[in-house]
Design an enzyme around this catalytic site. Structure first.
Site, PDB file in Angstrom:
ATOM      1  N   SER B  71       0.828  -1.289  -0.107  1.00 23.61           N
ATOM      2  CA  SER B  71      -0.169   0.105   0.036  1.00 23.61           C
ATOM      3  C   SER B  71       0.889   1.268  -0.037  1.00 23.61           C
ATOM      4  O   SER B  71       1.628   1.538  -1.089  1.00 23.61           O
ATOM      5  CB  SER B  71      -0.958   0.091   1.032  1.00 23.61           C
ATOM      6  OG  SER B  71      -2.125  -0.927   0.623  1.00 23.61           O
ATOM      7  N   HIS B  76       3.917  14.455   5.056  1.00 23.96           N
ATOM      8  CA  HIS B  76       3.642  15.762   5.042  1.00 23.96           C
ATOM      9  C   HIS B  76       4.724  16.725   6.156  1.00 23.96           C
ATOM     10  O   HIS B  76       4.161  16.354   7.075  1.00 23.96           O
ATOM     11  CB  HIS B  76       2.390  16.249   4.842  1.00 23.96           C
ATOM     12  CG  HIS B  76       1.394  15.395   3.724  1.00 23.96           C
ATOM     13  ND1 HIS B  76       1.517  15.478   2.435  1.00 23.96           N
ATOM     14  CD2 HIS B  76       0.508  14.746   4.068  1.00 23.96           C
ATOM     15  CE1 HIS B  76       0.471  14.731   1.966  1.00 23.96           C
ATOM     16  NE2 HIS B  76       0.084  14.230   3.038  1.00 23.96           N
ATOM     17  N   CYS B  91      -1.711  -3.576   3.498  1.00 27.25           N
ATOM     18  CA  CYS B  91      -2.602  -4.506   3.295  1.00 27.25           C
ATOM     19  C   CYS B  91      -2.062  -5.814   3.479  1.00 27.25           C
ATOM     20  O   CYS B  91      -0.882  -6.129   3.113  1.00 27.25           O
ATOM     21  CB  CYS B  91      -3.304  -4.131   1.678  1.00 27.25           C
ATOM     22  SG  CYS B  91      -4.310  -2.950   1.866  1.00 27.25           S
TER      23      CYS B  91
END
Lengths: 133, 133
Positions: B71, B76, B91
């Site tokens: 995944s 940020h 996942c």
């Protein structure tokens, strides 16, 4: 320990687990098409795309992200399961982008046409930031 | 309405809001350095990198993602606020990758050295998938 800023960053993060997606199969299967649709969806709600990267899995499946000035949209598809795990995260650095994020969530749900959508919404912030902008 | 699969996809998604990060400033400020460190962190815990894209904001800040076979890792940074909003999503398509995801979360926290970490963990799954693998 460094000083903590008195006021800082806040944002909204939606996770959508979309089961039974009835959209055209190419939206789940074709990297380039999915990337184009995701970029257009972000732009259609007024979010600012600064880049995107999508990866095609073999035999099926696509993983991708649209980087936004406001944070990101991520998409993972399992075409053989008609399942999509999707995230919309928008930060409120200069403006309150919550409405644009919510509009993108709605637009993505329209596009994938899930039979069932398992949604979560998380308020994210740095220490000192208000719970809402 | 399309049929829902009887068994399907499950995964774990961690969100970390890291305030008061005491790491070297370049980890928050320099796109290329942050990208290299994030890719290496994923690889160090046995996750499979399939691509990455990092964007440099002016005057400061970086937004980026490492796409994984399992995944993604997204980051940020707000260097002027010593704040990082970070996601690890893994996942369990072929294997249970929960331990690798948790190891990556720990590794990222070590790297950024936050004074405060606001964490959430979400179990994600398609309809019909078990709550745990």
């Amino acid at each position: 320990m460094p000083p903590l800023p008195a006021s800082a960053v806040s944002g909204q993060h939606w996770t959508l687990d979309l089961s039974g997606c009835a959209c055209p199969a190419r939206l789940l299967r074709e990297r380039n098409y999915l990337e184009e649709v995701c970029r257009a969806a972000c732009q259609s709600v007024g979010l600012n795309v600064v880049g995107s990267l999508f990866h095609q899995f073999e035999p099926v499946g696509v993983t991708g992200v649209v980087l936004l000035a406001e944070s990101h949209l991520s998409v993972h598809t399992w075409p053989d399961q008609s399942f999509v795990a999707l995230d919309v995260y928008v930060c409120n650095h200069l403006n309150d982008n919550t409405a644009k994020g919510a509009a993108l969530v709605g637009r993505m749900r329209e596009l994938f046409q899930p039979a069932h959508s398992d949604d979560n919404q998380l308020s994210r912030r740095s220490i000192g930031a208000p719970l809402t902008l």
